[in-house]
Design an enzyme around this catalytic site. Structure first.
Site, PDB file in Angstrom:
ATOM      1  N   PHE A 250       0.757  -1.510  -0.586  1.00  0.00           N
ATOM      2  CA  PHE A 250      -0.427  -0.212  -0.202  1.00  0.00           C
ATOM      3  C   PHE A 250       0.509   0.884  -0.018  1.00  0.00           C
ATOM      4  O   PHE A 250       1.671   1.327   0.933  1.00  0.00           O
ATOM      5  CB  PHE A 250      -0.609   0.205   1.211  1.00  0.00           C
ATOM      6  CG  PHE A 250      -2.099   1.364   1.266  1.00  0.00           C
ATOM      7  CD1 PHE A 250      -3.695   1.014   0.271  1.00  0.00           C
ATOM      8  CD2 PHE A 250      -2.231   2.267   1.750  1.00  0.00           C
ATOM      9  CE1 PHE A 250      -4.111   2.722   0.090  1.00  0.00           C
ATOM     10  CE2 PHE A 250      -2.281   3.882   1.597  1.00  0.00           C
ATOM     11  CZ  PHE A 250      -3.296   3.798   1.269  1.00  0.00           C
TER      12      PHE A 250
ATOM     13  N   ASP B 163       9.325   2.861   2.200  1.00  0.00           N
ATOM     14  CA  ASP B 163       8.489   3.599   2.261  1.00  0.00           C
ATOM     15  C   ASP B 163       7.651   3.522   3.738  1.00  0.00           C
ATOM     16  O   ASP B 163       7.767   2.662   3.971  1.00  0.00           O
ATOM     17  CB  ASP B 163       6.642   2.984   1.834  1.00  0.00           C
ATOM     18  CG  ASP B 163       6.026   3.957   1.659  1.00  0.00           C
ATOM     19  OD1 ASP B 163       5.672   4.952   2.735  1.00  0.00           O
ATOM     20  OD2 ASP B 163       4.966   3.892   0.499  1.00  0.00           O
TER      21      ASP B 163
ATOM     22  N   LYS C 191       2.812  10.993   6.546  1.00  0.00           N
ATOM     23  CA  LYS C 191       1.811  11.664   7.686  1.00  0.00           C
ATOM     24  C   LYS C 191       2.391  12.051   8.877  1.00  0.00           C
ATOM     25  O   LYS C 191       1.954  13.260   9.013  1.00  0.00           O
ATOM     26  CB  LYS C 191       2.052   9.619   8.028  1.00  0.00           C
ATOM     27  CG  LYS C 191       1.453   9.016   6.567  1.00  0.00           C
ATOM     28  CD  LYS C 191       0.320   8.115   7.930  1.00  0.00           C
ATOM     29  CE  LYS C 191      -0.569   6.935   6.302  1.00  0.00           C
ATOM     30  NZ  LYS C 191      -1.520   8.079   5.887  1.00  0.00           N
TER      31      LYS C 191
END
Length: 404
Positions: free
Chosen positions: A145, A230, A259
């Site tokens: 993801f 990531d 984030k």
């Protein structure tokens, strides 16, 4: 809007009426947040064990981050990258040092940072490695993801993320996560990068086999391939280290961050790499109107300062051990398996008892907010400011719904 309009049922109905259904939220309407807690419009309080998918690592309204945002709001909030503002250098220098890299390119969302990494890797492949034009290949992992842009869903293996959004962008090869032999077989002279999550969050907090990423690093080095980590969800203290890849004793060529970098206040993301990699970009080849804006950088500077203390990494490591010890006691008592590191856990609920969604709804009724993924799996990711007592309380509520 009147106070009657603000009650939970009315607010939920309004959201349902006017919002496209890209999410399926729990029936909670949050009005306030503080630390690890949120309060709904009816005054109900909940422990937030999702933390904005790790965007709220420092909790809701961390005082130092809020102060930095307030101060910057009174000065200047946006200049665009057509100019340089006085927060930009401090943020980029601090983040580069935190990553141990020479350069940083600030963007906004995590998906935007992933897209940036893909573009940089491809250009590096053409300009530095010497791959023929239009032939660059990037290897990714199944069940990944990395976002939901058109390019990113092109290499997703999740039908919900991918179906009906084609035609898909070429240039990606998918291998099983944790399968070093498959990765080695997939590398060709046209491979420019391997893009993977050190821990797969959306897939259910999947931790790689021991030694896998050390092998990835060796393969990338031997084949002149960039390793891109990531760390959008897994990084910035979530797993007990600044970056989750540190657990593997590995340094990637490029970090993709997001984030928590925005402190739960504004969207902030970035790519960090050395000059040989990020230096391939030239003016006009990539950009973002809001990327690296003054407000984002002012908050980001304070985020970096918080991480430099090591306090949040230590809290995550110590409290994470407490969390995982408690969760392990539920295996065989409604829980099938538990995975994760630090203050991050994927919990597989016995599907004979309930789905993950049902578990989330029952926990919400008991004042704990979590998120499900893939059937009967739920994810726990409390803010790193959570206390031991709050962890114990949340696990007790999980035990209560599994063993009423």
């Amino acid at each position: 809007m009147t106070s009657v309009d603000m009650r939970t049922p009315g607010a939920l109905e309004e959201a349902e009426r006017y919002t496209a259904h890209n999410y399926h939220p729990l029936p909670v309407v949050i009005a306030e947040g503080d630390g690890a807690w949120v309060t709904d419009v009816d005054g109900g309080r909940y422990l937030d064990f999702l933390a904005g998918y790790s965007a709220l690592n420092f909790g809701h309204r961390h005082p130092e981050l809020i102060a930095a945002a307030h101060a910057q709001l009174d000065r200047v909030t946006l200049t665009s990258r057509a100019f340089v503002h006085d927060q930009f250098a401090d943020f980029c220098r601090g983040l580069a040092a935190l990553c141990g890299k020479e350069l940083v390119l600030p963007m906004n969302t995590g998906a935007e940072a992933v897209e940036t990494a893909i573009k940089v890797a491809r250009k590096w492949g053409y300009r530095v490695k010497g791959v023929a034009d239009e032939q660059a290949e990037i290897i990714v992992a199944a069940d990944n993801f990395h976002g939901r842009t058109t390019t990113i869903v092109s290499f997703s293996t999740d039908p919900d993320a991918r179906a009906d959004f084609g035609p898909y962008t070429p240039g990606f090869t998918v291998v099983p996560y944790g399968d070093l032999e498959a990765l080695a077989d997939a590398i060709t002279p046209n491979t420019v990068a391997v893009l993977m999550e050190p821990i797969q969050g959306e897939a259910g907090v999947l931790v790689p086999p021991a030694g896998f990423f050390a092998g990835v690093r060796e393969l990338c080095t031997a084949n002149n391939v960039l390793f891109i980590a990531d760390e959008i969800q897994s990084g910035l203290g979530r797993t007990g280290k600044t970056f989750a890849i540190e657990h593997e004793g590995v340094v990637p060529d490029m970090y993709v961050l997001g984030k928590a970098l925005g402190g739960g206040i504004v969207p902030v993301s970035a790519v960090a790499a050395d000059r040989e990699v990020l230096g391939v970009l030239k003016p006009g080849e990539h950009g973002s109107t809001f990327g690296g804006n003054p407000l984002a950088c002012a908050v980001g500077v304070e985020v970096v300062k918080l991480l430099e203390t090591g306090e949040f990494q230590r809290r995550s490591a110590e409290l994470g051990e407490r969390l995982h010890t408690s969760l392990a006691k539920l295996i065989g008592r409604g829980v099938v398996a538990v995975r994760g590191r630090g203050l991050w856990a994927g919990v597989d609920i016995d599907p004979a008892l309930m789905t993950g969604r049902e578990a989330c709804e029952r926990l919400a009724e008991r004042g704990v907010l979590v998120k499900d993924t893939h059937g009967s799996t739920i994810r726990l990711a409390p803010p790193l400011v959570v206390t031991g007592g709050e962890l114990d309380h949340a696990v007790a509520q999980l035990e209560a719904i599994l063993n009423p």
